[in-house]
Design an enzyme around this catalytic site. Structure first.
Site, PDB file in Angstrom:
ATOM      1  N   TRP A  64       0.840  -1.201   0.000  1.00  0.00           N
ATOM      2  CA  TRP A  64       0.000   0.000   0.000  1.00  0.00           C
ATOM      3  C   TRP A  64       0.874   1.250   0.000  1.00  0.00           C
ATOM      4  CZ3 TRP A  64      -3.058   0.543   5.303  1.00  0.00           C
ATOM      5  CH2 TRP A  64      -2.208   0.230   6.372  1.00  0.00           C
ATOM      6  N   ASN A  65       0.247   2.350  -0.385  1.00  0.00           N
ATOM      7  CA  ASN A  65       0.948   3.622  -0.527  1.00  0.00           C
ATOM      8  C   ASN A  65       0.143   4.725   0.144  1.00  0.00           C
ATOM      9  OD1 ASN A  65       2.914   2.548  -2.548  1.00  0.00           O
ATOM     10  ND2 ASN A  65       1.054   2.331  -3.777  1.00  0.00           N
ATOM     11  N   HIS A  72      -6.908  19.747  -7.413  1.00  0.00           N
ATOM     12  CA  HIS A  72      -7.107  19.988  -8.855  1.00  0.00           C
ATOM     13  C   HIS A  72      -5.949  19.397  -9.646  1.00  0.00           C
ATOM     14  CE1 HIS A  72     -10.603  22.655  -8.126  1.00  0.00           C
ATOM     15  NE2 HIS A  72     -10.028  22.642  -6.934  1.00  0.00           N
ATOM     16  N   ASP A  78     -14.239  20.090 -10.482  1.00  0.00           N
ATOM     17  CA  ASP A  78     -14.279  21.433  -9.887  1.00  0.00           C
ATOM     18  C   ASP A  78     -15.662  21.644  -9.264  1.00  0.00           C
ATOM     19  OD1 ASP A  78     -11.770  21.966 -11.019  1.00  0.00           O
ATOM     20  OD2 ASP A  78     -12.554  23.318 -12.554  1.00  0.00           O
ATOM     21  N   HIS A  82     -15.053  26.154  -5.364  1.00  0.00           N
ATOM     22  CA  HIS A  82     -13.684  26.416  -5.835  1.00  0.00           C
ATOM     23  C   HIS A  82     -13.466  27.897  -6.155  1.00  0.00           C
ATOM     24  CE1 HIS A  82      -9.889  25.937  -7.798  1.00  0.00           C
ATOM     25  NE2 HIS A  82     -10.339  25.902  -9.032  1.00  0.00           N
ATOM     26  N   HIS A 211     -14.542  29.228 -14.898  1.00  0.00           N
ATOM     27  CA  HIS A 211     -14.553  29.074 -13.441  1.00  0.00           C
ATOM     28  C   HIS A 211     -15.490  30.105 -12.798  1.00  0.00           C
ATOM     29  CE1 HIS A 211     -10.935  26.681 -14.217  1.00  0.00           C
ATOM     30  NE2 HIS A 211     -11.074  26.205 -13.016  1.00  0.00           N
TER      31      HIS A 211
HETATM   32  C1  23J Z   1      -6.937  27.731  -9.343  1.00  0.00           C
HETATM   33  C2  23J Z   1      -6.988  29.014  -9.832  1.00  0.00           C
HETATM   34  C3  23J Z   1      -7.361  29.246 -11.117  1.00  0.00           C
HETATM   35  C4  23J Z   1      -7.692  28.189 -11.925  1.00  0.00           C
HETATM   36  C5  23J Z   1      -7.658  26.872 -11.463  1.00  0.00           C
HETATM   37  C6  23J Z   1      -7.258  26.664 -10.175  1.00  0.00           C
HETATM   38  C7  23J Z   1      -8.026  25.725 -12.333  1.00  0.00           C
HETATM   39  O1  23J Z   1      -7.984  25.765 -13.528  1.00  0.00           O
HETATM   40  C8  23J Z   1      -8.573  24.492 -11.734  1.00  0.00           C
HETATM   41  O2  23J Z   1      -7.989  23.416 -11.837  1.00  0.00           O
HETATM   42  O3  23J Z   1      -9.659  24.572 -11.172  1.00  0.00           O
HETATM   43  S1  23J Z   1      -8.162  28.507 -13.560  1.00  0.00           S
HETATM   44 MN    MN Z   2      -9.859  22.466 -11.175  1.00  0.00          MN
END
Ligand code: 23J
Ligand code: MN
Length: 260
Positions: A64-65, A72, A78, A82, A211
């Site tokens: 195991w690890n 992300h 997402d 986030h 996002h």
């Molecule tokens: C953190 C800040 C900006 C972005 C992102 C993460 C991602 O693309 C992500 O993986 O959610 S744009």
């Molecule tokens: Mn992401």
């Protein structure tokens, strides 16, 4: 048809191969590409895997690890929490999103030819409307998946496509996100690239529109998908439940598609 009949038919169809299960997930390992943000921001560290024991004195009969990674990293989910625009929704994190929302029909938008010509290609409202003329209206509760062909770029340099002025990878035009979120009421948007926004999206208005506006509409994202070329434009079902990280903003996950 009753629920029992539907599920009995489904398992039979899966056993006979009438319905295939397609893996939309990239391998998760230290060399898995991670998002590079502009240098003034904190960066996502690469995935690490650490051996706990391997049938040895540390554990004679077991292997195991433990692993370490950002939420992300690699093929990942997402959640609305986030982004600051999604932070005040109820049930906006990986542990609280209603589980029904992790499964939905897939609408696959094929822009491989456009992206081959222009790595900064953006899907517009017009592009979606043209797709709908061919394939019908995107139903509420669908995953909208951008088939860009980008997952074919196996060389990490080509996958990131980083230039002096930032990454050059395809994405969504800012106008198409409210259209998908509000007019079509999708579950979210999925892409083959490292993040759901285009490489140049830090300079868009707003910055990172997929996002900012998707999560601002309580919708989701899926990044670093692969095998979208094995999906029909419509008719597949995507299953994408993130890990139940308490107050998680996202998580690596296995994404599966049921394909007729
Ligand atoms: C953190 C800040 C900006 C972005 C992102 C993460 C991602 O693309 C992500 O993986 O959610 S744009
Ligand atoms: Mn992401």
């Amino acid at each position: 048809m009753s629920g029992v009949d539907i599920l009995t038919s489904l398992t039979a169809a899966m056993a006979s191969g009438t319905i295939k299960v397609v893996d939309l997930t990239q391998p998760l390992e230290p060399k898995t590409p991670v998002l590079q943000l502009p240098p003034e921001y904190v960066q996502n560290p690469p995935f690490e895997l650490h051996n706990l024991s391997e049938y040895d004195e540390r554990g004679p009969a077991w292997y195991w690890n433990w692993f370490k990674c950002g939420e992300h990293t690699g093929t990942h989910f997402d959640a609305p929490i986030h982004f600051v625009t999604g932070k005040d929704y109820e049930n906006n994190a990986t542990d609280t999103i209603p589980v029904e929302k992790f499964i939905g029909p897939a609408c696959v938008l094929d822009a491989v030819a456009e992206v081959e010509k222009d790595p900064d290609f953006l899907i517009t409202i017009e592009f979606v409307e043209e797709w709908e003329k061919q394939n019908g209206r995107i139903p509420a509760g669908a995953w909208v998946l951008f088939r860009s062909g980008w997952s074919k770029r196996l060389d990490p340099e080509e996958f990131q496509n980083m230039k002096e002025d930032g990454a050059h990878t395809p994405g969504w035009h800012p106008d198409v996100i409210p259209f998908l979120a509000e007019q079509r009421d999708v579950l979210g948007a999925g892409v083959e690239t490292v993040g759901t926004d285009a490489g140049q999206a830090f300079g868009f208005d707003p910055a990172f529109p997929c996002h900012v506006l998707m999560h601002g509409a309580n919708k989701f994202g899926l990044a670093s998908l692969t095998n979208l070329d094995q999906l029909p434009a419509t008719g597949a079902i995507v299953i994408a439940p993130p890990l139940k990280i308490v107050r998680g903003s996202g998580s690596p996950l296995r994404v599966l598609a049921l394909v007729p």
